[in-house]
Design a protein around this motif. Structure first.
Motif, PDB file in Angstrom:
ATOM      1  N   VAL A 180     -12.047 -65.543 -48.566  1.00 26.18           N
ATOM      2  CA  VAL A 180     -11.921 -64.250 -48.485  1.00 26.18           C
ATOM      3  C   VAL A 180     -13.275 -63.866 -48.965  1.00 26.18           C
ATOM      4  O   VAL A 180     -13.512 -62.649 -48.295  1.00 26.18           O
ATOM      5  CB  VAL A 180     -11.067 -63.939 -49.752  1.00 26.18           C
ATOM      6  CG1 VAL A 180     -10.833 -62.247 -49.992  1.00 26.18           C
ATOM      7  CG2 VAL A 180      -9.432 -64.426 -49.428  1.00 26.18           C
ATOM      8  N   GLY A 181     -14.079 -64.355 -49.485  1.00 28.23           N
ATOM      9  CA  GLY A 181     -15.405 -63.528 -49.917  1.00 28.23           C
ATOM     10  C   GLY A 181     -16.281 -63.545 -48.882  1.00 28.23           C
ATOM     11  O   GLY A 181     -17.249 -62.663 -48.685  1.00 28.23           O
ATOM     12  N   VAL A 222      -9.094 -58.005 -44.790  1.00 26.76           N
ATOM     13  CA  VAL A 222      -9.090 -59.042 -45.955  1.00 26.76           C
ATOM     14  C   VAL A 222     -10.229 -58.368 -46.942  1.00 26.76           C
ATOM     15  O   VAL A 222      -9.982 -58.585 -48.025  1.00 26.76           O
ATOM     16  CB  VAL A 222      -9.641 -60.134 -45.447  1.00 26.76           C
ATOM     17  CG1 VAL A 222      -9.799 -61.358 -46.424  1.00 26.76           C
ATOM     18  CG2 VAL A 222      -8.514 -60.853 -44.475  1.00 26.76           C
ATOM     19  N   HIS A 223     -11.393 -57.742 -46.459  1.00 26.27           N
ATOM     20  CA  HIS A 223     -12.318 -57.409 -47.305  1.00 26.27           C
ATOM     21  C   HIS A 223     -11.996 -56.344 -48.412  1.00 26.27           C
ATOM     22  O   HIS A 223     -12.170 -56.410 -49.423  1.00 26.27           O
ATOM     23  CB  HIS A 223     -13.590 -56.931 -46.341  1.00 26.27           C
ATOM     24  CG  HIS A 223     -14.676 -56.364 -47.234  1.00 26.27           C
ATOM     25  ND1 HIS A 223     -15.618 -57.106 -47.693  1.00 26.27           N
ATOM     26  CD2 HIS A 223     -14.801 -54.982 -47.647  1.00 26.27           C
ATOM     27  CE1 HIS A 223     -16.439 -56.300 -48.493  1.00 26.27           C
ATOM     28  NE2 HIS A 223     -15.754 -55.252 -48.280  1.00 26.27           N
ATOM     29  N   ASN A 224     -11.329 -55.514 -47.606  1.00 30.03           N
ATOM     30  CA  ASN A 224     -10.676 -54.230 -48.431  1.00 30.03           C
ATOM     31  C   ASN A 224      -9.692 -54.702 -49.408  1.00 30.03           C
ATOM     32  O   ASN A 224      -9.662 -54.172 -50.658  1.00 30.03           O
ATOM     33  CB  ASN A 224     -10.180 -53.007 -47.601  1.00 30.03           C
ATOM     34  CG  ASN A 224     -11.449 -52.500 -46.596  1.00 30.03           C
ATOM     35  OD1 ASN A 224     -12.218 -52.542 -47.130  1.00 30.03           O
ATOM     36  ND2 ASN A 224     -10.952 -51.928 -45.820  1.00 30.03           N
ATOM     37  N   ALA A 225      -8.776 -55.600 -49.106  1.00 29.32           N
ATOM     38  CA  ALA A 225      -7.719 -56.170 -49.953  1.00 29.32           C
ATOM     39  C   ALA A 225      -8.332 -56.853 -51.122  1.00 29.32           C
ATOM     40  O   ALA A 225      -7.784 -56.678 -52.066  1.00 29.32           O
ATOM     41  CB  ALA A 225      -6.908 -57.094 -49.237  1.00 29.32           C
ATOM     42  N   ALA A 226      -9.363 -57.617 -50.867  1.00 30.04           N
ATOM     43  CA  ALA A 226      -9.780 -58.536 -52.000  1.00 30.04           C
ATOM     44  C   ALA A 226     -11.181 -57.751 -52.632  1.00 30.04           C
ATOM     45  O   ALA A 226     -11.626 -58.347 -53.553  1.00 30.04           O
ATOM     46  CB  ALA A 226     -10.134 -59.770 -51.655  1.00 30.04           C
ATOM     47  N   THR A 245     -11.313 -57.254 -56.716  1.00 33.80           N
ATOM     48  CA  THR A 245     -11.040 -58.369 -57.400  1.00 33.80           C
ATOM     49  C   THR A 245     -12.563 -59.264 -57.152  1.00 33.80           C
ATOM     50  O   THR A 245     -12.875 -59.998 -58.336  1.00 33.80           O
ATOM     51  CB  THR A 245      -9.770 -59.256 -56.977  1.00 33.80           C
ATOM     52  OG1 THR A 245      -8.937 -58.627 -56.913  1.00 33.80           O
ATOM     53  CG2 THR A 245      -9.840 -60.600 -57.700  1.00 33.80           C
ATOM     54  N   ARG A 246     -13.065 -59.326 -56.155  1.00 29.62           N
ATOM     55  CA  ARG A 246     -14.050 -60.020 -55.920  1.00 29.62           C
ATOM     56  C   ARG A 246     -15.461 -59.473 -56.760  1.00 29.62           C
ATOM     57  O   ARG A 246     -15.856 -60.235 -57.196  1.00 29.62           O
ATOM     58  CB  ARG A 246     -14.605 -60.006 -54.274  1.00 29.62           C
ATOM     59  CG  ARG A 246     -15.309 -61.039 -53.698  1.00 29.62           C
ATOM     60  CD  ARG A 246     -15.645 -60.911 -52.375  1.00 29.62           C
ATOM     61  NE  ARG A 246     -15.146 -59.767 -51.745  1.00 29.62           N
ATOM     62  CZ  ARG A 246     -14.562 -59.563 -50.475  1.00 29.62           C
ATOM     63  NH1 ARG A 246     -13.836 -60.479 -49.996  1.00 29.62           N
ATOM     64  NH2 ARG A 246     -14.154 -58.351 -50.021  1.00 29.62           N
ATOM     65  N   HIS A 247     -15.336 -58.222 -56.947  1.00 31.17           N
ATOM     66  CA  HIS A 247     -16.644 -57.739 -57.725  1.00 31.17           C
ATOM     67  C   HIS A 247     -16.229 -58.006 -59.169  1.00 31.17           C
ATOM     68  O   HIS A 247     -17.179 -58.454 -59.921  1.00 31.17           O
ATOM     69  CB  HIS A 247     -16.872 -56.214 -57.412  1.00 31.17           C
ATOM     70  CG  HIS A 247     -17.468 -55.918 -56.246  1.00 31.17           C
ATOM     71  ND1 HIS A 247     -18.802 -56.223 -56.083  1.00 31.17           N
ATOM     72  CD2 HIS A 247     -16.793 -55.404 -55.141  1.00 31.17           C
ATOM     73  CE1 HIS A 247     -19.103 -55.890 -54.866  1.00 31.17           C
ATOM     74  NE2 HIS A 247     -18.212 -55.298 -54.383  1.00 31.17           N
ATOM     75  N   ALA A 248     -15.099 -58.073 -59.579  1.00 29.00           N
ATOM     76  CA  ALA A 248     -14.649 -58.142 -60.928  1.00 29.00           C
ATOM     77  C   ALA A 248     -14.922 -59.539 -61.389  1.00 29.00           C
ATOM     78  O   ALA A 248     -15.391 -59.940 -62.514  1.00 29.00           O
ATOM     79  CB  ALA A 248     -13.105 -58.113 -61.271  1.00 29.00           C
ATOM     80  N   ILE A 249     -15.063 -60.678 -60.612  1.00 30.57           N
ATOM     81  CA  ILE A 249     -15.252 -61.762 -60.968  1.00 30.57           C
ATOM     82  C   ILE A 249     -16.943 -62.184 -60.564  1.00 30.57           C
ATOM     83  O   ILE A 249     -17.269 -63.112 -60.844  1.00 30.57           O
ATOM     84  CB  ILE A 249     -14.406 -63.105 -60.397  1.00 30.57           C
ATOM     85  CG1 ILE A 249     -14.613 -63.017 -58.934  1.00 30.57           C
ATOM     86  CG2 ILE A 249     -12.812 -63.016 -60.488  1.00 30.57           C
ATOM     87  CD1 ILE A 249     -14.057 -64.081 -57.712  1.00 30.57           C
ATOM     88  N   GLY A 250     -17.405 -61.190 -60.184  1.00 30.50           N
ATOM     89  CA  GLY A 250     -18.959 -61.392 -59.909  1.00 30.50           C
ATOM     90  C   GLY A 250     -19.421 -62.063 -58.614  1.00 30.50           C
ATOM     91  O   GLY A 250     -20.571 -62.380 -58.171  1.00 30.50           O
ATOM     92  N   PHE A 251     -18.658 -61.990 -57.601  1.00 34.93           N
ATOM     93  CA  PHE A 251     -18.674 -62.334 -56.371  1.00 34.93           C
ATOM     94  C   PHE A 251     -19.411 -61.448 -55.250  1.00 34.93           C
ATOM     95  O   PHE A 251     -18.499 -60.654 -55.059  1.00 34.93           O
ATOM     96  CB  PHE A 251     -17.462 -63.201 -55.568  1.00 34.93           C
ATOM     97  CG  PHE A 251     -17.549 -63.965 -54.523  1.00 34.93           C
ATOM     98  CD1 PHE A 251     -18.002 -65.465 -54.484  1.00 34.93           C
ATOM     99  CD2 PHE A 251     -17.633 -63.366 -53.176  1.00 34.93           C
ATOM    100  CE1 PHE A 251     -18.222 -65.913 -53.382  1.00 34.93           C
ATOM    101  CE2 PHE A 251     -17.900 -64.138 -52.028  1.00 34.93           C
ATOM    102  CZ  PHE A 251     -18.054 -65.554 -52.127  1.00 34.93           C
TER     103      PHE A 251
END
Length: 57
Positions: free
Chosen positions: A33-34, A41-45, A48-54
């Motif tokens: 996903v990252g 796919v990018h917009n959906a995640a 969350t991706r930024h919240a976990i630092g990815f």
């Protein structure tokens, strides 16, 4: 009367193998996903991706 008991205990190696497989699947999903270039796919995640630092940009 007889009672059948079901043993739920698994050996340590079976639990370790299951945990390792689960970890690999999870990491693969995060990176798939990252690193996806599909905008849906990018917009959906994205959050969350930024919240976990990815990083995604």
């Amino acid at each position: 009367m007889t009672t059948n008991t079901i043993s739920n205990s698994r050996s340590i190696s079976q639990r370790a193998t299951a945990g390792l497989i689960s970890l690999l699947i999870g990491v693969s999903m995060v990176f798939a996903v990252g690193l996806s270039h599909i905008s849906a796919v990018h917009n959906a995640a994205h959050d969350t991706r930024h919240a976990i630092g990815f990083p995604c940009h």
